[in-house]
Design a protein around this motif. Structure first.
Motif, PDB file in Angstrom:
ATOM      1  N   THR A  35       0.862  -1.181   0.000  1.00 55.77           N
ATOM      2  CA  THR A  35       0.000   0.000   0.000  1.00 55.77           C
ATOM      3  C   THR A  35       0.900   1.234   0.000  1.00 55.77           C
ATOM      4  O   THR A  35       2.102   1.151   0.308  1.00 55.77           O
ATOM      5  CB  THR A  35      -0.904   0.042   1.247  1.00 55.77           C
ATOM      6  N   THR A  36       0.319   2.359  -0.320  1.00 57.06           N
ATOM      7  CA  THR A  36       1.088   3.607  -0.282  1.00 57.06           C
ATOM      8  C   THR A  36       1.633   3.847   1.117  1.00 57.06           C
ATOM      9  O   THR A  36       2.798   4.236   1.289  1.00 57.06           O
ATOM     10  CB  THR A  36       0.197   4.790  -0.719  1.00 57.06           C
ATOM     11  N   LYS A  37       0.848   3.582   2.142  1.00 59.17           N
ATOM     12  CA  LYS A  37       1.283   3.762   3.534  1.00 59.17           C
ATOM     13  C   LYS A  37       2.424   2.813   3.873  1.00 59.17           C
ATOM     14  O   LYS A  37       3.404   3.211   4.518  1.00 59.17           O
ATOM     15  CB  LYS A  37       0.085   3.540   4.472  1.00 59.17           C
ATOM     16  N   GLU A  38       2.318   1.549   3.450  1.00 63.82           N
ATOM     17  CA  GLU A  38       3.399   0.596   3.714  1.00 63.82           C
ATOM     18  C   GLU A  38       4.698   1.033   3.034  1.00 63.82           C
ATOM     19  O   GLU A  38       5.770   0.982   3.648  1.00 63.82           O
ATOM     20  CB  GLU A  38       3.011  -0.809   3.236  1.00 63.82           C
ATOM     21  N   LEU A  39       4.597   1.463   1.782  1.00 60.74           N
ATOM     22  CA  LEU A  39       5.785   1.931   1.070  1.00 60.74           C
ATOM     23  C   LEU A  39       6.396   3.129   1.794  1.00 60.74           C
ATOM     24  O   LEU A  39       7.612   3.188   1.996  1.00 60.74           O
ATOM     25  CB  LEU A  39       5.446   2.285  -0.382  1.00 60.74           C
ATOM     26  N   TYR A  40       5.574   4.067   2.200  1.00 63.04           N
ATOM     27  CA  TYR A  40       6.061   5.232   2.947  1.00 63.04           C
ATOM     28  C   TYR A  40       6.767   4.783   4.224  1.00 63.04           C
ATOM     29  O   TYR A  40       7.874   5.247   4.537  1.00 63.04           O
ATOM     30  CB  TYR A  40       4.892   6.168   3.281  1.00 63.04           C
ATOM     31  N   ASP A  41       6.155   3.870   4.971  1.00 60.07           N
ATOM     32  CA  ASP A  41       6.746   3.394   6.233  1.00 60.07           C
ATOM     33  C   ASP A  41       8.062   2.656   5.998  1.00 60.07           C
ATOM     34  O   ASP A  41       9.007   2.808   6.785  1.00 60.07           O
ATOM     35  CB  ASP A  41       5.766   2.500   6.981  1.00 60.07           C
ATOM     36  N   GLY A  81       8.078  -6.626   8.928  1.00 63.00           N
ATOM     37  CA  GLY A  81       7.896  -7.032  10.311  1.00 63.00           C
ATOM     38  C   GLY A  81       7.038  -5.983  10.997  1.00 63.00           C
ATOM     39  O   GLY A  81       7.455  -4.829  11.134  1.00 63.00           O
ATOM     40  N   ILE A  82       5.835  -6.366  11.379  1.00 63.77           N
ATOM     41  CA  ILE A  82       4.843  -5.405  11.866  1.00 63.77           C
ATOM     42  C   ILE A  82       4.552  -5.641  13.340  1.00 63.77           C
ATOM     43  O   ILE A  82       4.305  -6.778  13.768  1.00 63.77           O
ATOM     44  CB  ILE A  82       3.550  -5.513  11.031  1.00 63.77           C
ATOM     45  N   LYS A  83       4.577  -4.561  14.100  1.00 62.61           N
ATOM     46  CA  LYS A  83       4.259  -4.600  15.526  1.00 62.61           C
ATOM     47  C   LYS A  83       3.399  -3.378  15.836  1.00 62.61           C
ATOM     48  O   LYS A  83       3.769  -2.261  15.486  1.00 62.61           O
ATOM     49  CB  LYS A  83       5.557  -4.559  16.346  1.00 62.61           C
ATOM     50  N   ASN A  84       2.273  -3.608  16.468  1.00 64.31           N
ATOM     51  CA  ASN A  84       1.348  -2.516  16.793  1.00 64.31           C
ATOM     52  C   ASN A  84       1.037  -1.648  15.571  1.00 64.31           C
ATOM     53  O   ASN A  84       1.060  -0.429  15.625  1.00 64.31           O
ATOM     54  CB  ASN A  84       1.915  -1.643  17.922  1.00 64.31           C
ATOM     55  N   ASN A  85       0.779  -2.319  14.450  1.00 64.86           N
ATOM     56  CA  ASN A  85       0.432  -1.652  13.189  1.00 64.86           C
ATOM     57  C   ASN A  85       1.533  -0.756  12.633  1.00 64.86           C
ATOM     58  O   ASN A  85       1.250   0.138  11.827  1.00 64.86           O
ATOM     59  CB  ASN A  85      -0.879  -0.856  13.331  1.00 64.86           C
ATOM     60  N   ARG A  86       2.783  -0.984  13.053  1.00 61.60           N
ATOM     61  CA  ARG A  86       3.927  -0.225  12.530  1.00 61.60           C
ATOM     62  C   ARG A  86       4.939  -1.197  11.939  1.00 61.60           C
ATOM     63  O   ARG A  86       5.186  -2.257  12.509  1.00 61.60           O
ATOM     64  CB  ARG A  86       4.634   0.561  13.649  1.00 61.60           C
ATOM     65  N   ILE A  87       5.544  -0.815  10.833  1.00 56.47           N
ATOM     66  CA  ILE A  87       6.634  -1.609  10.267  1.00 56.47           C
ATOM     67  C   ILE A  87       7.892  -1.251  11.055  1.00 56.47           C
ATOM     68  O   ILE A  87       8.361  -0.113  11.000  1.00 56.47           O
ATOM     69  CB  ILE A  87       6.817  -1.332   8.771  1.00 56.47           C
ATOM     70  N   ILE A  88       8.384  -2.232  11.816  1.00 58.57           N
ATOM     71  CA  ILE A  88       9.553  -1.979  12.660  1.00 58.57           C
ATOM     72  C   ILE A  88      10.749  -2.830  12.234  1.00 58.57           C
ATOM     73  O   ILE A  88      11.854  -2.647  12.757  1.00 58.57           O
ATOM     74  CB  ILE A  88       9.221  -2.186  14.164  1.00 58.57           C
ATOM     75  N   ALA A  89      10.543  -3.748  11.287  1.00 57.24           N
ATOM     76  CA  ALA A  89      11.626  -4.562  10.751  1.00 57.24           C
ATOM     77  C   ALA A  89      11.347  -4.787   9.265  1.00 57.24           C
ATOM     78  O   ALA A  89      10.188  -4.838   8.842  1.00 57.24           O
ATOM     79  CB  ALA A  89      11.723  -5.892  11.490  1.00 57.24           C
ATOM     80  N   TYR A  90      12.425  -4.931   8.488  1.00 56.07           N
ATOM     81  CA  TYR A  90      12.244  -4.973   7.046  1.00 56.07           C
ATOM     82  C   TYR A  90      13.456  -5.610   6.367  1.00 56.07           C
ATOM     83  O   TYR A  90      14.594  -5.460   6.830  1.00 56.07           O
ATOM     84  CB  TYR A  90      12.094  -3.544   6.516  1.00 56.07           C
ATOM     85  N   THR A  91      13.213  -6.310   5.274  1.00 58.73           N
ATOM     86  CA  THR A  91      14.234  -6.671   4.294  1.00 58.73           C
ATOM     87  C   THR A  91      13.573  -6.663   2.923  1.00 58.73           C
ATOM     88  O   THR A  91      12.342  -6.638   2.803  1.00 58.73           O
ATOM     89  CB  THR A  91      14.845  -8.082   4.499  1.00 58.73           C
ATOM     90  N   ASN A 109      14.855   1.418  18.442  1.00 62.00           N
ATOM     91  CA  ASN A 109      14.243   1.159  19.762  1.00 62.00           C
ATOM     92  C   ASN A 109      13.595  -0.212  19.860  1.00 62.00           C
ATOM     93  O   ASN A 109      13.064  -0.581  20.908  1.00 62.00           O
ATOM     94  CB  ASN A 109      13.230   2.258  20.108  1.00 62.00           C
ATOM     95  N   GLU A 110      13.655  -1.030  18.788  1.00 59.42           N
ATOM     96  CA  GLU A 110      13.061  -2.371  18.786  1.00 59.42           C
ATOM     97  C   GLU A 110      14.117  -3.480  18.708  1.00 59.42           C
ATOM     98  O   GLU A 110      13.782  -4.654  18.749  1.00 59.42           O
ATOM     99  CB  GLU A 110      12.091  -2.523  17.606  1.00 59.42           C
TER     100      GLU A 110
END
Length: 147
Positions: free
Chosen positions: A13-19, A51-61, A83-84
């Protein structure tokens, strides 16, 4: 615990790409004080491991099939929000990335271009250093392969 999602570029989604871009910028540009072109034209070829936690992308590859980035399948842009990190989400996102390469590409040989200070982290997943260290964006790296 993080929830893992695997998506092609067009499924983001646009939001996921932004995050994702915000997290990559926080880690690779701001935290590492490295001015480089993160938007390299390769995201459209990649699968994105979120990697999603509390509706936030906090990990990624991002992962690539053989030939799209390196000769072998590869994992790159490994990032966890600062912080994660104490929760070992880096381990979780790497396990998910390796599994996604097996699932989507049916490959077992995987290459990473690892920052040298993370060599031991990648060894935990079976990666072995190959060749000499080199500078990538002024940061020491080493190529590593998992077979």
């Amino acid at each position: 615990m993080i929830k893992i999602e695997v998506k092609s570029f067009n499924e983001l989604t646009t939001k996921e790409l932004y995050d994702v871009l915000q997290l990559r910028s926080e880690v690779f540009v701001v935290e590492q004080d490295c001015v480089y072109q993160d938007l390299d034209g390769n995201d459209e070829k990649a699968f994105h491991i979120l990697g999603i936690k509390n509706n936030r992308i906090i990990a990624y590859t991002r992962i690539f099939k053989p030939g799209d980035y390196f000769t072998d399948a590869s994992i790159g842009r490994v990032a966890v929000a600062k912080n994660e990190r104490r929760y070992s989400y880096g381990m979780d996102i790497m396990k998910a990335s390796i599994k996604a390469i097996h699932t989507h590409f049916k490959e077992t040989t995987i290459k990473v271009s690892a920052q040298t200070y993370l060599r031991e982290f990648y060894k935990k997943f079976g990666f072995k250093a190959i060749g000499d260290t080199y500078l990538e964006d002024n940061i020491p790296h080493i190529a590593m392969i998992k077979k």
